[in-house]
Scaffold this active site. Structure first.
Site, PDB file in Angstrom:
ATOM      1  N   LYS A  95     -10.790   4.973   2.437  1.00 59.86           N
ATOM      2  CA  LYS A  95      -9.862   4.303   1.519  1.00 59.86           C
ATOM      3  C   LYS A  95     -10.718   3.511   0.536  1.00 59.86           C
ATOM      4  O   LYS A  95     -11.510   2.654   0.919  1.00 59.86           O
ATOM      5  CB  LYS A  95      -8.932   3.350   2.274  1.00 59.86           C
ATOM      6  CG  LYS A  95      -7.952   2.612   1.368  1.00 59.86           C
ATOM      7  CD  LYS A  95      -7.144   1.573   2.120  1.00 59.86           C
ATOM      8  CE  LYS A  95      -6.121   2.247   2.994  1.00 59.86           C
ATOM      9  NZ  LYS A  95      -5.168   1.268   3.563  1.00 59.86           N
ATOM     10  N   GLU A 118       0.832  -1.209   0.000  1.00 59.48           N
ATOM     11  CA  GLU A 118       0.000   0.000   0.000  1.00 59.48           C
ATOM     12  C   GLU A 118       0.863   1.254   0.000  1.00 59.48           C
ATOM     13  O   GLU A 118       0.506   2.261  -0.602  1.00 59.48           O
ATOM     14  CB  GLU A 118      -0.895   0.028   1.236  1.00 59.48           C
ATOM     15  CG  GLU A 118      -1.937  -1.056   1.283  1.00 59.48           C
ATOM     16  CD  GLU A 118      -2.728  -0.995   2.565  1.00 59.48           C
ATOM     17  OE1 GLU A 118      -3.905  -0.601   2.506  1.00 59.48           O
ATOM     18  OE2 GLU A 118      -2.167  -1.329   3.628  1.00 59.48           O
ATOM     19  N   LEU A 138      -5.447   5.211   9.043  1.00 58.82           N
ATOM     20  CA  LEU A 138      -6.376   6.303   8.780  1.00 58.82           C
ATOM     21  C   LEU A 138      -6.575   7.161  10.021  1.00 58.82           C
ATOM     22  O   LEU A 138      -6.803   8.372   9.920  1.00 58.82           O
ATOM     23  CB  LEU A 138      -7.723   5.764   8.300  1.00 58.82           C
ATOM     24  CG  LEU A 138      -7.742   5.074   6.939  1.00 58.82           C
ATOM     25  CD1 LEU A 138      -9.152   4.590   6.611  1.00 58.82           C
ATOM     26  CD2 LEU A 138      -7.211   5.981   5.853  1.00 58.82           C
ATOM     27  N   GLU A 139      -6.479   6.556  11.197  1.00 63.42           N
ATOM     28  CA  GLU A 139      -6.598   7.320  12.437  1.00 63.42           C
ATOM     29  C   GLU A 139      -5.528   8.408  12.512  1.00 63.42           C
ATOM     30  O   GLU A 139      -5.798   9.526  12.961  1.00 63.42           O
ATOM     31  CB  GLU A 139      -6.472   6.395  13.655  1.00 63.42           C
ATOM     32  CG  GLU A 139      -7.657   5.479  13.856  1.00 63.42           C
ATOM     33  CD  GLU A 139      -7.575   4.164  13.086  1.00 63.42           C
ATOM     34  OE1 GLU A 139      -8.373   3.263  13.395  1.00 63.42           O
ATOM     35  OE2 GLU A 139      -6.729   4.033  12.174  1.00 63.42           O
ATOM     36  N   TYR A 157     -12.852  28.146   2.130  1.00 63.65           N
ATOM     37  CA  TYR A 157     -12.813  26.706   1.891  1.00 63.65           C
ATOM     38  C   TYR A 157     -11.719  26.319   0.903  1.00 63.65           C
ATOM     39  O   TYR A 157     -11.290  25.174   0.886  1.00 63.65           O
ATOM     40  CB  TYR A 157     -14.175  26.126   1.513  1.00 63.65           C
ATOM     41  CG  TYR A 157     -14.950  26.820   0.426  1.00 63.65           C
ATOM     42  CD1 TYR A 157     -14.674  26.593  -0.903  1.00 63.65           C
ATOM     43  CD2 TYR A 157     -15.992  27.675   0.757  1.00 63.65           C
ATOM     44  CE1 TYR A 157     -15.414  27.210  -1.900  1.00 63.65           C
ATOM     45  CE2 TYR A 157     -16.738  28.298  -0.240  1.00 63.65           C
ATOM     46  CZ  TYR A 157     -16.448  28.063  -1.556  1.00 63.65           C
ATOM     47  OH  TYR A 157     -17.181  28.668  -2.536  1.00 63.65           O
TER      48      TYR A 157
END
Length: 118
Positions: free
Chosen positions: A100, A23, A73-74, A55
């Protein structure tokens, strides 16, 4: 105060987040959904960008953080949240979803997502 919610939806990035070495080498597609609250009263009255959170600037902050590889991801989510709160103190609250796409789970899965709120 007039609470205003700003949403950036389906931001898509190609990045190298993941626990497995493959990955980190091959990379994957990720989607980010962001919702944040600001006091929008002055922007509504003045029609001036400097009275709210841009934004475009928020998108650039998220993009920068997505380019930094992470195993989890955390960790990605935490970095994004911390960067947003540091750069944009006018943000009152944040809801962040990092997904993901087509994760390597040994079967067909559209996405795996992590949702964090501050």
């Amino acid at each position: 105060m007039k609470k205003t919610t700003i949403e950036l939806e389906n931001m898509e990035f190609y990045a190298f987040h993941g626990h497995y070495e493959e990955e980190q080498v091959v990379g994957n597609r990720f989607r980010v959904d962001l919702r944040f609250d600001v006091d929008g009263e002055q922007a509504a009255l003045t029609d001036e960008l400097d009275t709210t959170v841009s934004y475009l600037d928020v998108y650039e902050c998220v993009r920068e953080q997505m380019q930094i590889p992470s195993h989890l991801l955390e960790h990605v989510s935490r970095r994004i949240g911390e960067a947003l709160r540091e750069r944009f103190p006018a943000i009152l609250s944040i809801r962040l979803k990092v997904s993901k796409m087509a994760p390597p789970l040994g079967g067909q899965v559209e996405k795996v997502s992590l949702v964090t709120e501050w």
